[in-house]
Design a protein around this motif. Structure first.
Motif, PDB file in Angstrom:
ATOM      1  N   TRP A  80      36.584   7.829 -29.278  1.00  0.00           N
ATOM      2  CA  TRP A  80      37.653   7.777 -30.281  1.00  0.00           C
ATOM      3  C   TRP A  80      38.619   8.937 -30.113  1.00  0.00           C
ATOM      4  O   TRP A  80      39.819   8.799 -30.348  1.00  0.00           O
ATOM      5  CB  TRP A  80      37.065   7.779 -31.692  1.00  0.00           C
ATOM      6  N   GLU A  81      38.116  10.100 -29.719  1.00  0.00           N
ATOM      7  CA  GLU A  81      38.954  11.288 -29.591  1.00  0.00           C
ATOM      8  C   GLU A  81      39.972  11.171 -28.450  1.00  0.00           C
ATOM      9  O   GLU A  81      40.903  11.960 -28.365  1.00  0.00           O
ATOM     10  CB  GLU A  81      38.086  12.547 -29.397  1.00  0.00           C
ATOM     11  N   ASP A  82      39.816  10.173 -27.571  1.00  0.00           N
ATOM     12  CA  ASP A  82      40.719   9.983 -26.430  1.00  0.00           C
ATOM     13  C   ASP A  82      41.572   8.720 -26.586  1.00  0.00           C
ATOM     14  O   ASP A  82      42.418   8.434 -25.747  1.00  0.00           O
ATOM     15  CB  ASP A  82      39.894   9.894 -25.137  1.00  0.00           C
ATOM     16  N   ARG A  83      41.391   7.969 -27.652  1.00  0.00           N
ATOM     17  CA  ARG A  83      42.059   6.674 -27.804  1.00  0.00           C
ATOM     18  C   ARG A  83      43.589   6.781 -27.722  1.00  0.00           C
ATOM     19  O   ARG A  83      44.227   6.064 -26.963  1.00  0.00           O
ATOM     20  CB  ARG A  83      41.664   6.037 -29.134  1.00  0.00           C
ATOM     21  N   GLU A  84      44.191   7.660 -28.513  1.00  0.00           N
ATOM     22  CA  GLU A  84      45.654   7.766 -28.542  1.00  0.00           C
ATOM     23  C   GLU A  84      46.213   8.194 -27.192  1.00  0.00           C
ATOM     24  O   GLU A  84      47.228   7.660 -26.733  1.00  0.00           O
ATOM     25  CB  GLU A  84      46.107   8.723 -29.641  1.00  0.00           C
ATOM     26  N   ALA A  85      45.563   9.145 -26.527  1.00  0.00           N
ATOM     27  CA  ALA A  85      46.038   9.605 -25.218  1.00  0.00           C
ATOM     28  C   ALA A  85      45.931   8.475 -24.192  1.00  0.00           C
ATOM     29  O   ALA A  85      46.847   8.296 -23.381  1.00  0.00           O
ATOM     30  CB  ALA A  85      45.233  10.813 -24.757  1.00  0.00           C
ATOM     31  N   ALA A  86      44.854   7.714 -24.226  1.00  0.00           N
ATOM     32  CA  ALA A  86      44.694   6.595 -23.292  1.00  0.00           C
ATOM     33  C   ALA A  86      45.793   5.563 -23.499  1.00  0.00           C
ATOM     34  O   ALA A  86      46.379   5.062 -22.534  1.00  0.00           O
ATOM     35  CB  ALA A  86      43.317   5.953 -23.459  1.00  0.00           C
ATOM     36  N   GLU A  87      46.106   5.261 -24.764  1.00  0.00           N
ATOM     37  CA  GLU A  87      47.178   4.298 -25.058  1.00  0.00           C
ATOM     38  C   GLU A  87      48.524   4.826 -24.579  1.00  0.00           C
ATOM     39  O   GLU A  87      49.297   4.103 -23.947  1.00  0.00           O
ATOM     40  CB  GLU A  87      47.223   3.984 -26.556  1.00  0.00           C
ATOM     41  N   ALA A  88      48.812   6.086 -24.862  1.00  0.00           N
ATOM     42  CA  ALA A  88      50.100   6.671 -24.486  1.00  0.00           C
ATOM     43  C   ALA A  88      50.271   6.743 -22.963  1.00  0.00           C
ATOM     44  O   ALA A  88      51.371   6.568 -22.457  1.00  0.00           O
ATOM     45  CB  ALA A  88      50.234   8.077 -25.085  1.00  0.00           C
ATOM     46  N   GLU A  89      49.178   6.987 -22.264  1.00  0.00           N
ATOM     47  CA  GLU A  89      49.234   7.117 -20.810  1.00  0.00           C
ATOM     48  C   GLU A  89      49.006   5.790 -20.093  1.00  0.00           C
ATOM     49  O   GLU A  89      49.070   5.731 -18.865  1.00  0.00           O
ATOM     50  CB  GLU A  89      48.197   8.137 -20.349  1.00  0.00           C
ATOM     51  N   GLY A  90      48.709   4.736 -20.853  1.00  0.00           N
ATOM     52  CA  GLY A  90      48.488   3.425 -20.259  1.00  0.00           C
ATOM     53  C   GLY A  90      47.239   3.338 -19.396  1.00  0.00           C
ATOM     54  O   GLY A  90      47.177   2.567 -18.451  1.00  0.00           O
ATOM     55  N   ARG A  91      46.246   4.130 -19.718  1.00  0.00           N
ATOM     56  CA  ARG A  91      45.004   4.082 -18.943  1.00  0.00           C
ATOM     57  C   ARG A  91      43.892   3.425 -19.758  1.00  0.00           C
ATOM     58  O   ARG A  91      44.001   3.280 -20.972  1.00  0.00           O
ATOM     59  CB  ARG A  91      44.609   5.466 -18.453  1.00  0.00           C
ATOM     60  N   PRO A  92      42.826   3.016 -19.091  1.00  0.00           N
ATOM     61  CA  PRO A  92      41.744   2.318 -19.787  1.00  0.00           C
ATOM     62  C   PRO A  92      41.058   3.196 -20.832  1.00  0.00           C
ATOM     63  O   PRO A  92      41.000   4.422 -20.687  1.00  0.00           O
ATOM     64  CB  PRO A  92      40.753   1.969 -18.678  1.00  0.00           C
ATOM     65  N   TYR A  93      40.536   2.535 -21.860  1.00  0.00           N
ATOM     66  CA  TYR A  93      39.710   3.231 -22.838  1.00  0.00           C
ATOM     67  C   TYR A  93      38.415   3.654 -22.164  1.00  0.00           C
ATOM     68  O   TYR A  93      38.007   3.078 -21.162  1.00  0.00           O
ATOM     69  CB  TYR A  93      39.397   2.321 -24.026  1.00  0.00           C
ATOM     70  N   THR A  97      26.830  12.343 -20.372  1.00  0.00           N
ATOM     71  CA  THR A  97      27.368  11.827 -19.110  1.00  0.00           C
ATOM     72  C   THR A  97      28.873  12.051 -19.103  1.00  0.00           C
ATOM     73  O   THR A  97      29.471  12.339 -20.139  1.00  0.00           O
ATOM     74  CB  THR A  97      27.117  10.305 -18.935  1.00  0.00           C
ATOM     75  N   LYS A  98      29.469  11.858 -17.943  1.00  0.00           N
ATOM     76  CA  LYS A  98      30.920  11.852 -17.858  1.00  0.00           C
ATOM     77  C   LYS A  98      31.424  10.578 -18.521  1.00  0.00           C
ATOM     78  O   LYS A  98      30.739   9.555 -18.517  1.00  0.00           O
ATOM     79  CB  LYS A  98      31.372  11.866 -16.403  1.00  0.00           C
ATOM     80  N   PRO A  99      32.626  10.611 -19.068  1.00  0.00           N
ATOM     81  CA  PRO A  99      33.212   9.372 -19.606  1.00  0.00           C
ATOM     82  C   PRO A  99      33.380   8.342 -18.498  1.00  0.00           C
ATOM     83  O   PRO A  99      33.580   8.688 -17.331  1.00  0.00           O
ATOM     84  CB  PRO A  99      34.569   9.826 -20.134  1.00  0.00           C
ATOM     85  N   TYR A 100      33.276   7.075 -18.874  1.00  0.00           N
ATOM     86  CA  TYR A 100      33.461   5.986 -17.925  1.00  0.00           C
ATOM     87  C   TYR A 100      34.280   4.885 -18.583  1.00  0.00           C
ATOM     88  O   TYR A 100      34.376   4.817 -19.812  1.00  0.00           O
ATOM     89  CB  TYR A 100      32.118   5.449 -17.410  1.00  0.00           C
ATOM     90  N   ARG A 101      34.870   4.044 -17.787  1.00  0.00           N
ATOM     91  CA  ARG A 101      35.747   2.975 -18.274  1.00  0.00           C
ATOM     92  C   ARG A 101      34.980   2.030 -19.208  1.00  0.00           C
ATOM     93  O   ARG A 101      33.897   1.574 -18.888  1.00  0.00           O
ATOM     94  CB  ARG A 101      36.289   2.208 -17.080  1.00  0.00           C
ATOM     95  N   ALA A 102      35.580   1.759 -20.360  1.00  0.00           N
ATOM     96  CA  ALA A 102      34.984   0.806 -21.312  1.00  0.00           C
ATOM     97  C   ALA A 102      35.063  -0.589 -20.699  1.00  0.00           C
ATOM     98  O   ALA A 102      36.155  -1.059 -20.357  1.00  0.00           O
ATOM     99  CB  ALA A 102      35.719   0.843 -22.643  1.00  0.00           C
ATOM    100  N   VAL A 103      33.931  -1.239 -20.513  1.00  0.00           N
ATOM    101  CA  VAL A 103      33.873  -2.530 -19.831  1.00  0.00           C
ATOM    102  C   VAL A 103      34.747  -3.578 -20.515  1.00  0.00           C
ATOM    103  O   VAL A 103      35.466  -4.326 -19.860  1.00  0.00           O
ATOM    104  CB  VAL A 103      32.409  -3.025 -19.740  1.00  0.00           C
ATOM    105  N   SER A 104      34.730  -3.614 -21.838  1.00  0.00           N
ATOM    106  CA  SER A 104      35.504  -4.636 -22.560  1.00  0.00           C
ATOM    107  C   SER A 104      37.002  -4.398 -22.460  1.00  0.00           C
ATOM    108  O   SER A 104      37.796  -5.319 -22.594  1.00  0.00           O
ATOM    109  CB  SER A 104      35.111  -4.680 -24.032  1.00  0.00           C
ATOM    110  N   GLY A 105      37.397  -3.142 -22.274  1.00  0.00           N
ATOM    111  CA  GLY A 105      38.810  -2.795 -22.228  1.00  0.00           C
ATOM    112  C   GLY A 105      39.467  -2.834 -23.601  1.00  0.00           C
ATOM    113  O   GLY A 105      40.688  -2.726 -23.712  1.00  0.00           O
ATOM    114  N   LYS A 106      38.654  -2.975 -24.643  1.00  0.00           N
ATOM    115  CA  LYS A 106      39.195  -3.097 -26.014  1.00  0.00           C
ATOM    116  C   LYS A 106      38.677  -1.970 -26.904  1.00  0.00           C
ATOM    117  O   LYS A 106      37.641  -1.380 -26.643  1.00  0.00           O
ATOM    118  CB  LYS A 106      38.770  -4.428 -26.630  1.00  0.00           C
TER     119      LYS A 106
END
Length: 158
Positions: free
Chosen positions: A59-72, A143-152
């Motif tokens: 959740w703490e990275d959600r806004e940055a991911a949206e702004a940068e157009g990268r996966p959750y 662990t290190k963060p990893y791409r959310a499989v659902s993408g949602k």
């Protein structure tokens, strides 16, 4: 000491502790909609600790991911409650090895002596109620963060 899983310029692992009612909402928000197999719950009665290995949405990275157009992203985290006197659950069948739980929030109900009850509200009308001597909750990424499989972005259903 640095955690090798977070070397090479990777973001530092999240590590938080809640010891007061004012601290708990931050951890509660970060574990909202996390999932865990029922097999990843451990209660160490001798050490009075309940540990849950959860797969949480970052959740703490959600806004940055949206702004940068990268996966959750998601990350595995360890949620540990200390000073546990007893554990009760509703809607949690530990014998059902394929059961997956989703945490909606953490709610603290203090008693007059500093003790109290910490309730982990689960999706599907489940709950884990902890009688504790004092509020002591730790959340640490393992662990290190990893791409959310659902993408949602997760959306819980009560």
């Amino acid at each position: 000491m640095a955690d090798a899983r977070f070397e090479d310029g990777a973001e530092q692992a999240l590590s938080l502790r809640a010891e007061t009612a004012e601290d708990l909402p931050v951890i509660s928000a970060l574990v909202q909609d996390c999932v865990l197999p029922v097999t990843e719950i451990r209660f160490d009665r001798a050490r009075r600790k309940l540990a849950l290995l959860v797969n949480r949405f970052r959740w703490e990275d959600r806004e940055a991911a949206e702004a940068e157009g990268r996966p959750y992203e998601r990350v595995q985290s360890l949620l540990v409650v200390s000073e546990v006197l007893s554990v009760r659950s509703q809607g949690v069948d530990r014998s059902e090895k394929d059961m997956v739980l989703s945490i909606l929030d953490l709610v603290w109900t203090p008693a007059a002596d500093g003790a109290g009850e910490l309730m982990l509200t689960l999706a599907g009308d489940g709950a884990i109620a902890l009688s504790v001597e004092a509020l002591a909750v730790d959340l640490r990424d393992v662990t290190k963060p990893y791409r959310a499989v659902s993408g949602k972005v997760p959306s819980h259903r009560e």
